[in-house]
Design an enzyme around this catalytic site. Structure first.
Site, PDB file in Angstrom:
ATOM      1  CE  LYS A  25       4.406 -40.427  16.754  1.00 43.07           C
ATOM      2  NZ  LYS A  25       4.865 -40.877  15.115  1.00 43.07           N
ATOM      3  NE  ARG A  37      -0.576 -37.566  12.284  1.00 45.29           N
ATOM      4  CZ  ARG A  37       0.128 -39.205  13.188  1.00 45.29           C
ATOM      5  NH1 ARG A  37      -0.238 -38.612  14.462  1.00 45.29           N
ATOM      6  NH2 ARG A  37       0.458 -40.565  13.049  1.00 45.29           N
ATOM      7  NE  ARG A  73       4.408 -50.255  14.098  1.00 43.30           N
ATOM      8  CZ  ARG A  73       4.024 -48.792  13.723  1.00 43.30           C
ATOM      9  NH1 ARG A  73       3.828 -47.969  15.037  1.00 43.30           N
ATOM     10  NH2 ARG A  73       3.311 -47.818  12.958  1.00 43.30           N
ATOM     11  NE  ARG A  85      -0.164 -48.880  13.385  1.00 40.47           N
ATOM     12  CZ  ARG A  85       0.233 -47.816  13.615  1.00 40.47           C
ATOM     13  NH1 ARG A  85       0.820 -47.346  15.001  1.00 40.47           N
ATOM     14  NH2 ARG A  85       0.443 -46.786  12.633  1.00 40.47           N
ATOM     15  NE  ARG A 111       1.282 -45.176   8.527  1.00 34.21           N
ATOM     16  CZ  ARG A 111       2.094 -45.474  10.297  1.00 34.21           C
ATOM     17  NH1 ARG A 111       2.809 -46.712   9.399  1.00 34.21           N
ATOM     18  NH2 ARG A 111       2.628 -45.569  10.752  1.00 34.21           N
TER      19      ARG A 111
HETATM   20  P1  AP5 Z   1       6.972 -47.289  17.212  1.00 36.70           P
HETATM   21  O1  AP5 Z   1       7.572 -46.459  18.907  1.00 36.70           O
HETATM   22  O2  AP5 Z   1       5.552 -47.638  17.391  1.00 36.70           O
HETATM   23  O3  AP5 Z   1       6.954 -45.607  17.151  1.00 36.70           O
HETATM   24  P2  AP5 Z   1       6.013 -44.055  16.512  1.00 36.70           P
HETATM   25  O4  AP5 Z   1       6.597 -42.603  16.438  1.00 36.70           O
HETATM   26  O5  AP5 Z   1       4.812 -44.621  18.195  1.00 36.70           O
HETATM   27  O6  AP5 Z   1       5.283 -44.305  15.092  1.00 36.70           O
HETATM   28  P3  AP5 Z   1       3.409 -44.527  14.917  1.00 36.70           P
HETATM   29  O7  AP5 Z   1       3.677 -45.551  13.507  1.00 36.70           O
HETATM   30  O8  AP5 Z   1       2.705 -45.479  16.151  1.00 36.70           O
HETATM   31  O9  AP5 Z   1       3.382 -42.920  14.570  1.00 36.70           O
HETATM   32  P4  AP5 Z   1       2.170 -42.785  13.435  1.00 36.70           P
HETATM   33  O10 AP5 Z   1       2.415 -41.317  14.259  1.00 36.70           O
HETATM   34  O11 AP5 Z   1       1.761 -42.673  12.214  1.00 36.70           O
HETATM   35  O12 AP5 Z   1       0.842 -43.774  13.807  1.00 36.70           O
HETATM   36  P5  AP5 Z   1       0.078 -43.147  14.602  1.00 36.70           P
HETATM   37  O13 AP5 Z   1      -0.612 -44.447  15.255  1.00 36.70           O
HETATM   38  O14 AP5 Z   1       0.057 -41.917  15.607  1.00 36.70           O
HETATM   39  O15 AP5 Z   1       7.640 -47.246  16.789  1.00 36.70           O
HETATM   40  C1  AP5 Z   1       8.190 -48.018  15.566  1.00 36.70           C
HETATM   41  C2  AP5 Z   1       8.973 -49.203  15.451  1.00 36.70           C
HETATM   42  O16 AP5 Z   1      10.305 -49.212  16.433  1.00 36.70           O
HETATM   43  C3  AP5 Z   1       8.731 -50.088  16.967  1.00 36.70           C
HETATM   44  O17 AP5 Z   1       8.746 -52.042  16.243  1.00 36.70           O
HETATM   45  C4  AP5 Z   1       9.356 -50.015  17.703  1.00 36.70           C
HETATM   46  O18 AP5 Z   1       9.744 -51.800  18.787  1.00 36.70           O
HETATM   47  C5  AP5 Z   1      10.806 -49.573  17.097  1.00 36.70           C
HETATM   48  N1  AP5 Z   1      11.856 -48.832  17.813  1.00 36.70           N
HETATM   49  C6  AP5 Z   1      10.827 -47.856  18.676  1.00 36.70           C
HETATM   50  N2  AP5 Z   1      12.443 -46.773  18.742  1.00 36.70           N
HETATM   51  C7  AP5 Z   1      13.144 -47.662  18.381  1.00 36.70           C
HETATM   52  C8  AP5 Z   1      15.125 -47.695  18.935  1.00 36.70           C
HETATM   53  N3  AP5 Z   1      15.025 -45.860  19.400  1.00 36.70           N
HETATM   54  N4  AP5 Z   1      15.706 -48.021  18.696  1.00 36.70           N
HETATM   55  C9  AP5 Z   1      15.231 -49.219  17.205  1.00 36.70           C
HETATM   56  N5  AP5 Z   1      13.437 -49.745  17.558  1.00 36.70           N
HETATM   57  C10 AP5 Z   1      13.072 -48.303  17.607  1.00 36.70           C
HETATM   58  O19 AP5 Z   1      -1.790 -43.129  13.522  1.00 36.70           O
HETATM   59  C11 AP5 Z   1      -1.951 -43.539  12.468  1.00 36.70           C
HETATM   60  C12 AP5 Z   1      -3.355 -42.802  11.737  1.00 36.70           C
HETATM   61  O20 AP5 Z   1      -3.871 -42.448  12.820  1.00 36.70           O
HETATM   62  C13 AP5 Z   1      -2.245 -41.632  11.053  1.00 36.70           C
HETATM   63  O21 AP5 Z   1      -2.190 -42.451   9.104  1.00 36.70           O
HETATM   64  C14 AP5 Z   1      -3.874 -40.759  10.760  1.00 36.70           C
HETATM   65  O22 AP5 Z   1      -4.547 -42.041  10.288  1.00 36.70           O
HETATM   66  C15 AP5 Z   1      -4.550 -41.574  12.107  1.00 36.70           C
HETATM   67  N6  AP5 Z   1      -3.899 -40.203  12.706  1.00 36.70           N
HETATM   68  C16 AP5 Z   1      -3.704 -40.600  14.527  1.00 36.70           C
HETATM   69  N7  AP5 Z   1      -3.824 -38.987  14.461  1.00 36.70           N
HETATM   70  C17 AP5 Z   1      -3.903 -38.358  14.153  1.00 36.70           C
HETATM   71  C18 AP5 Z   1      -4.088 -36.983  14.002  1.00 36.70           C
HETATM   72  N8  AP5 Z   1      -4.007 -36.250  15.070  1.00 36.70           N
HETATM   73  N9  AP5 Z   1      -4.812 -36.061  13.221  1.00 36.70           N
HETATM   74  C19 AP5 Z   1      -5.416 -37.030  12.264  1.00 36.70           C
HETATM   75  N10 AP5 Z   1      -5.197 -38.287  12.004  1.00 36.70           N
HETATM   76  C20 AP5 Z   1      -4.581 -38.672  12.717  1.00 36.70           C
END
Ligand code: AP5
Length: 209
Positions: free
Chosen positions: A13, A88, A123, A155, A166
């Site tokens: 994402k 979410r 990552r 992370r 997760r």
């Molecule tokens: P990346 O682009 O980083 O993936 P992502 O979907 O953004 O993954 P996140 O881990 O950031 O999502 P998440 O939703 O768990 O975490 P968040 O920070 O929102 O890509 C991943 C890897 O793959 C990278 O190394 C990239 O280079 C590679 N890649 C990407 N695209 C590719 C492709 N096409 N081909 C090959 N490689 C590729 O949330 C973290 C925490 O915050 C949660 O667990 C929760 O505790 C809290 N939180 C956040 N939002 C909320 C909410 N709304 N409500 C409650 N808690 C929340």
């Protein structure tokens, strides 16, 4: 353009949001990034959120909804935004509707667990720019030759136990949003396991960019 990016952790994402912001200038809002910033700055919100995040659990709705509402009220959101990681839960989606926020499209990132586990284990975040890289062999985007290992951060929630939780939390609490937004005729699926160039070919016409 007001978009929601919906999908499991590691689906790409943030990476796809970077592509869209580069092309359109709309703002990316990652609640994960906002929460990590709050943790880093030791704010009251950050202190409350940290233990949930480290365990791979969701931060309570009331905290995240307030954070998101404050962020989208800022002037840089006037031209549009991508909500990356929000909503979410169903209550978060309902809070967005209750606040009168109109969404144009919800992009559903379809991807298998084995692909996200591989991606998340490789990552790394570039400390200086906050950009996302992947250190797996053939990972995308690969760190550039001038980056040293100490410039890249892993992370806490990208450790195996937290990743498993997760994914479980995603199935239980976030996946129901697929039918929530399908019923509002806002949903468009993309195959997130493809490489970024192929994703752009699929996504850009959906967004008209
Ligand atoms: P990346 O682009 O980083 O993936 P992502 O979907 O953004 O993954 P996140 O881990 O950031 O999502 P998440 O939703 O768990 O975490 P968040 O920070 O929102 O890509 C991943 C890897 O793959 C990278 O190394 C990239 O280079 C590679 N890649 C990407 N695209 C590719 C492709 N096409 N081909 C090959 N490689 C590729 O949330 C973290 C925490 O915050 C949660 O667990 C929760 O505790 C809290 N939180 C956040 N939002 C909320 C909410 N709304 N409500 C409650 N808690 C929340």
């Amino acid at each position: 353009m007001r978009l929601i990016f919906l999908g499991p952790p590691g689906a790409g994402k943030g990476t796809v949001a970077h592509h869209v912001t580069q092309k359109t200038g709309v703002v990316q809002i990652s609640t994960g990034d906002l929460l990590r910033e709050a943790v880093k700055n030791g704010t009251e919100l950050g202190k409350k959120a940290k233990s949930y995040m480290d365990a791979g659990e969701l931060v309570p709705d009331a905290l995240v909804i307030g954070l998101l509402k404050d962020r989208i009220a800022r002037s840089d959101c006037a031209r549009g935004f991508i909500l990356d990681g929000f909503p979410r839960t169903i209550p978060q989606a309902e809070a967005l509707e209750a606040a009168g926020v109109q969404i144009d499209k919800v992009i559903n990132f379809r991807i298998k667990d084995e692909v996200v586990i591989r991606r998340l284990s490789g990552r790394r975040i570039h400390k200086k720019t906050g950009r996302i890289y992947n250190v797996n062999p053939g990972g995308y985007p690969a760190p550039t030759s001038d980056m040293k290992p100490e410039d890249l951060l892993q992370r806490d929630d990208d450790k195996p136990e937290a990743i498993a939780n997760r994914l479980e939390v995603y199935r239980r609490q976030t996946e129901p949003l697929i039918s929530f937004y399908a019923s509002r005729k806002l949903l468009a699926d993309i195959d997130a396991a493809k490489d970024m160039a192929e994703i752009a070919v699929e996504l850009d016409p959906i967004l008209g960019i």
